[in-house]
Each structure stands twice: as C-alpha cells, then as structure tokens.
Design an enzyme around this catalytic site. Structure first.
Site, mmCIF file in Angstrom:
data_model
loop_
_atom_site.group_PDB
_atom_site.id
_atom_site.type_symbol
_atom_site.label_atom_id
_atom_site.label_comp_id
_atom_site.label_asym_id
_atom_site.label_seq_id
_atom_site.Cartn_x
_atom_site.Cartn_y
_atom_site.Cartn_z
ATOM 1 N N CYS A 116 -50.638 -16.970 -3.406
ATOM 2 C CA CYS A 116 -50.272 -15.583 -3.107
ATOM 3 C C CYS A 116 -50.787 -15.124 -1.743
ATOM 4 C CB CYS A 116 -50.785 -14.654 -4.203
ATOM 5 S SG CYS A 116 -50.244 -15.137 -5.833
ATOM 6 N N HIS A 257 -51.572 -7.456 -1.641
ATOM 7 C CA HIS A 257 -50.862 -8.339 -2.566
ATOM 8 C C HIS A 257 -50.607 -7.558 -3.852
ATOM 9 C CE1 HIS A 257 -49.624 -11.513 -5.053
ATOM 10 N NE2 HIS A 257 -50.783 -11.778 -5.619
ATOM 11 N N ASN A 287 -45.643 -9.488 -9.654
ATOM 12 C CA ASN A 287 -46.315 -10.320 -8.648
ATOM 13 C C ASN A 287 -45.352 -11.423 -8.206
ATOM 14 O OD1 ASN A 287 -47.887 -12.182 -7.296
ATOM 15 N ND2 ASN A 287 -49.567 -12.151 -8.762
#
Ligand code: UT7
Length: 330
Positions: A116, A257, A287
């Site tokens: 990520c 994020h 996500n």
C-alpha cells in the site's frame, strides 16, 4: 540536463463500475453494515469485472493522467506500476501497460512492490530518476485488482479492500522549491508475517493443498497492523515536516492511505491536524492498496482541494511492513 525540481504534471484515476456494498457482503459472510462502518468507515468498494485486469485499470488511469498533463504516450520514457496484484508473475505489469498505451520501446518499464506504500515509493523512484537528467517524463501508476487475492470467506479481510487505479505524470521543472520537496521511506521487514500471502510465490509454489487451504490469499493480523499504521504514518509525517523545517499547520491537504477511518482519525489527533485537511474517499472505495493514494490525489485535485502554491502531504503504510511519506508544493 538535470532539472531543478520534479513536478506532477497530471493525474488520472479509474474505478471499475461494479459496486459492492456492505449489505452485499453481509449476504456472503457473517458481518453487518454497522460493524464495517463503525470499525472502518467503509461503505462500499469497486470490483473489477472477471475479464478486467490490473493492467486494464492501470492503462485507463494512465491515459487520463497523460490527457491531464497534455502529453502523449510517445513522450513517456519511464513507466513504473506499483502493484501487488500484477496480471502475471512474469513479466511486469508495466510492460503490459506499455503495450496497451503504446508507450515507446525506449521507455524503462518496471513494477514496484511496496504494497500500500507502493505509490509513494514509485513516486520517489521516478522523481530521483528524472532528477538524474536521464529521463524526461515518467508515468507512475498505482493499480490493484485486490479482489483477486482475497479469501472471500474471511470476514476480517474481505470487507476491507477494493479494486482501482490512480496515475500521475512526472516531469522536470526549472522553478526551484516546487514539486516533490521531500520523501521519507522505510520498512520493518521483521513484521512480514503480519500481512502477507503465504503461498503462490517461489517459497511455496501453488499446490492443490495450498489452494484448498486458501494460502494464496491475504492473511492479516489486523490489530497489530492497525497499531503499526498509526505509529508509522505519524512518524513518517512528523519526520518529513521536521526535515523541511515545517509544522503541521503548513499542510493544506493530507492524502493518507485510505485503509481505515479510525487510523486517519488517530493520525489527525496525534499530529493536531484537523480532519477537514485530510482527503477521504475510503467510504466509496475501501482500501485499494497501491492505488489508494493516487486515486485520492486525483480526486482531491479534481474537487479543487489542491491549488497552486499549496502544500500536500501524502502518507501511507502497507505490507512489508512498509511506510512512506512525501511532501509536494504545487
Ligand atoms: O493497507 C493495509 C491493510 N490493513 C489494514 O488496514 C488493517 C488495519 N486494521 C484494521 O483496520 C482493524 O484491525 C480491522 C478493521 C481489520 C479490525 O478491527 P478491530 O477493531 O481491530 O477488530 P478486531 O480484529 O479486534 O475484532 C473484533 C471482533 C472480533 O470478534 P471477538 O473476538 O471480539 O468475538 C472479530 O472476530 O470483531 C470480529 N470481526 C468482525 N465482526 C463482524 C472481525 N471482522 C468482522 C467483520 N464483521 N467483518
């Protein structure tokens, strides 16, 4: 010639059309709208079609970023795709995106895996390569078909993630003190097994038994990852500000994020930076791993949340466990 600064010339993003809501998930696993929203802030996520690949999404986001930058594929001499869900183990997803966008053969094309945090790692890499004077225009993409690596019976992970892609075009500038001002990257390799896929790589090649055990899907110790995320993102943000002699007050917009609203709220509290300075779209996408920061960046720009002269902080964490932050003056 080496440029004085490296700047973002354009951004683009793409999300598949199929929406998977929390109510849809509650029909598949033992969960509820209330649990998912209160623990994560996520309301829905996008799912790629069965025949839609990471490279398809990456190419669509890349084409939009090129259009935004006013450049053609022929202008690109560096293509980096940050992803943990490449179409194939070999070759790189970047080479497939190169073919789809008709990026010239003299362009360097490679994938980067920092999970990520991948987009911030790729951005730093591209800017360093452009600063060297050896590359002129980079296309940096974060793209994921995360739905392909989830265990759809594991309620602790399948509710969190979504598919999509975000892209930026990077180039040099002769104006000082604009563009990428600083980055801070790092990793805690000792915590690899907090978030990983045990099988399917060269360590444990896929076998009927590993597939039956679901070992080719994401395994995560959520609580530990949560604690790491808050600590690492706060430190990465603090360090970069200190490095540049700035304070949180100087930041106009944070692109975090998009993993969990509670993680972002904790960082907002620790940094004493109000929530309205954070751009949040995780309620709509969940996500999207390496795509999360560039999708949010593109949406923030298009929503008018980022203006010329503004200071933007990007900050992320991910499997590895990796972390990264970047400061951009527009
Ligand atoms: O990009 C990096 C990706 N990773 C992350 O961002 C993960 C970071 N971690 C998190 O976001 C949170 O830890 C989660 C959202 C994954 C979990 O939230 P939590 O508040 O840490 O919950 P928990 O894991 O402590 O679980 C609490 C309870 C457990 O039940 P018991 O043991 O208390 O009976 C779980 O079994 O919630 C249960 N649970 C669920 N219940 C309903 C776990 N997942 C679900 C679910 N629906 N989907």
């Amino acid at each position: 010639m080496r440029p004085v600064s490296t700047v973002i010339l354009g951004t683009g993003s793409y999300a598949p059309s199929r929406v998977l809501t929390n109510a849809d998930l509650a029909k598949q696993v033992d969960t509820s709208e209330e649990w998912i929203v209160s623990r994560t802030g996520i309301r829905e996520r996008r799912m790629a079609a069965a025949d839609e690949s990471t490279s398809d999404m990456a190419a669509k986001a890349g084409a939009k970023a090129l259009e935004d930058a006013g450049l053609a594929a022929a202008d690109i001499d560096l293509l980096i795709v940050a992803t943990v869900t490449p179409d194939l183990v070999m070759p790189a997803c970047a080479c497939i995106v190169q073919r789809k966008l008709a990026i010239p053969h003299h362009a360097a094309c490679f994938d980067l895996n920092a999970a990520c945090s991948g987009f911030i790692y790729a951005l730093d890499t591209a800017c360093a390569m452009i600063s060297s004077g050896r590359y002129k225009h980079a296309l940096v993409i974060g793209a994921e078909k995360f739905s392909a690596i989830l265990d759809w019976k594991d309620r602790s992970t399948c509710i969190l993630f979504g598919d999509g892609a975000g892209a930026t075009v990077i180039g040099g500038s002769e104006t000082p003190n604009i563009g990428l001002l600083a980055t801070k990257l790092g990793a805690y390799g000792e915590s690899v097994d907090l978030l990983y896929i045990p099988a399917g790589g060269s360590d444990q090649p896929a076998t009927p038994a590993s597939i039956a055990a679901g070992d080719h899907c994401v395994k995560m110790k959520g609580k530990e990852v949560f604690k790491f995320a808050v600590r690492a993102m706060e430190e990465a943000a603090r360090d970069i500000l200190e490095q540049e002699g700035l304070t949180a007050d100087h930041i106009d917009c944070v692109i975090p994020h998009q993993a969990n609203l509670r993680i972002i709220e904790a960082i907002s509290q620790y940094l004493k930076l109000p929530m309205d300075r954070f751009f949040i779209n995780l309620d709509r996408y969940g996500n999207t791993s390496a795509a999360s920061v560039p999708i949010a960046l593109d949406e923030a720009r298009r929503a008018g949340r980022i203006k010329r002269g503004d200071l933007t902080l990007m900050v992320a964490f991910g499997a590895g466990l990796t972390y990264g932050s970047a400061l951009i003056r527009w």
